[in-house]
Write an enzyme that holds these catalytic residues in place. Structure first.
Site, PDB file in Angstrom:
ATOM      1  N   SER A 102      50.223 -20.897  -6.758  1.00 54.58           N
ATOM      2  CA  SER A 102      51.262 -21.898  -7.033  1.00 54.58           C
ATOM      3  C   SER A 102      52.092 -21.606  -8.272  1.00 54.58           C
ATOM      4  O   SER A 102      53.106 -22.274  -8.486  1.00 54.58           O
ATOM      5  CB  SER A 102      50.638 -23.278  -7.184  1.00 54.58           C
ATOM      6  N   TYR A 146      56.616 -18.619   2.398  1.00 53.13           N
ATOM      7  CA  TYR A 146      55.780 -19.359   1.438  1.00 53.13           C
ATOM      8  C   TYR A 146      54.412 -18.675   1.251  1.00 53.13           C
ATOM      9  O   TYR A 146      53.942 -18.488   0.124  1.00 53.13           O
ATOM     10  CB  TYR A 146      55.617 -20.804   1.910  1.00 53.13           C
ATOM     11  N   VAL A 181      45.792 -21.988  -7.733  1.00 48.55           N
ATOM     12  CA  VAL A 181      44.386 -21.990  -7.328  1.00 48.55           C
ATOM     13  C   VAL A 181      43.713 -20.627  -7.457  1.00 48.55           C
ATOM     14  O   VAL A 181      42.501 -20.521  -7.293  1.00 48.55           O
ATOM     15  CB  VAL A 181      44.167 -22.548  -5.895  1.00 48.55           C
TER      16      VAL A 181
END
Ligand code: GLU
Length: 303
Positions: free
Chosen positions: A63, A188, A257
């Site tokens: 992220s 993504y 993460v």
């Protein structure tokens, strides 16, 4: 200030915490990472670089990529971005679906997964290659032409990405996704799979410490847009623990993460810390502690 001595002191202080927490395992490829890793780097706005521990070892940025896609989209789209995504903390887990229905498919902010998917969708529409533009930007800003995707992580995310797929389809049903959902998800997952070291990321977030100016001197963001990105990092950058992070560290930061966290000290430096063990809200246990110690020892925070 002797930054090297500070980093050495921080690394010694956090040693008992390294390995605490849990390595993310909902993406199976991430579960294979050694939880005993710890690295931290500091890159000053004028090009000096300091580091300790595993600061040259690449890890999965996950992220943290969302900061860079937001900046690249803002640079091209300006305020139009904020019609499709908000800038308020969500108070919900990063991959939550519930709030989206109440709020008609407009994600709370660009750092929860729904918001990041909207940003990737927009960057894809604007450039035709969201993940490629992101990789090129990170290569140039970090000075590391070898910085690259990890295809194993990307494939693992795609196989286990049901929740992200649900978010993207749900937003598409509200008209808040412009491209085919499969393309958005693909970009993504690849964006999250990028591997970079603390040294790479401390340098790459330097443009946020230089108020929008890139490493080579050209401008990516206006001063005001750089402030916007930093502000959203401070309020929304560390999952639903952003209040605790602001309280302890006092800097704009963004975690992933993979166990990495970037942080920005305007006018001074970019920071990156990495240790894979995560707390219950998804932030690196040793990483948050290291940044907390750093700002406490140095008195350097935005407050
Ligand atoms: N690729 C991860 C996901 O979408 C990123 C999560 C994170 O780092 O917060 O689930």
């Amino acid at each position: 200030m002797d930054y090297q001595a500070v980093l050495d002191e921080v690394a010694t202080a956090v040693r008992p915490l390294i390995g605490q927490g849990r390595v993310a395992n909902y993406i199976p490829a991430l579960a294979a990472v050694d939880p005993g890793r710890f690295g931290m780097a500091l890159a000053t706005v004028d090009g000096q670089l300091f580091g300790v521990g595993d600061w040259r070892v690449p890890f999965s940025i996950q992220s943290i990529s969302k900061v860079f896609t937001l900046a690249l989209t803002l640079a091209r789209d300006g305020d139009a971005v904020w019609r499709r995504v908000g800038k308020e903390p969500s108070g919900n887990p990063f991959n939550s679906l519930v709030q989206l229905e109440y709020e008609q498919g407009i994600p709370r902010n660009p750092f929860i997964n729904a918001g990041a998917l909207v940003i990737t969708d927009r960057l894809l529409r604007l450039t035709g290659d969201a993940r490629g533009v992101l990789r090129e930007f990170l290569r140039v800003e970090s000075g590391n032409p070898a910085l690259d995707f990890d295809p194993v992580v990307a494939a693992s995310e795609a196989t286990h990405g049901h929740r992200n797929a649900a978010l993207a389809h749900f937003m598409a049903s509200y008209g808040n996704i412009e491209n085919p959902v499969a393309d958005v998800l693909d970009h993504y997952f690849w964006q999250c799979s990028l591997s970079a070291s603390c040294a790479d990321l401390a340098r790459a977030c330097g443009f946020l410490a230089r108020h929008g100016q890139r490493a080579g001197g050209e401008r990516l963001l206006t001063r005001s847009q750089a402030k916007q990105v930093n502000a959203v990092m401070l309020t929304c950058g560390t999952y639903d623990a952003a209040g605790d992070f602001a309280y302890r560290v006092g800097l704009p930061g963004k975690s992933g993460v993979g166990g990495g966290i970037i942080a920005v000290i305007p006018n001074l430096c970019g920071l990156c810390v990495w240790s894979p063990g995560l707390d219950a809200r998804g932030n690196s246990v040793a990483g948050v502690e290291a940044l907390d110690r750093f700002t406490t020892l140095t008195g350097l925070s935005v407050f």
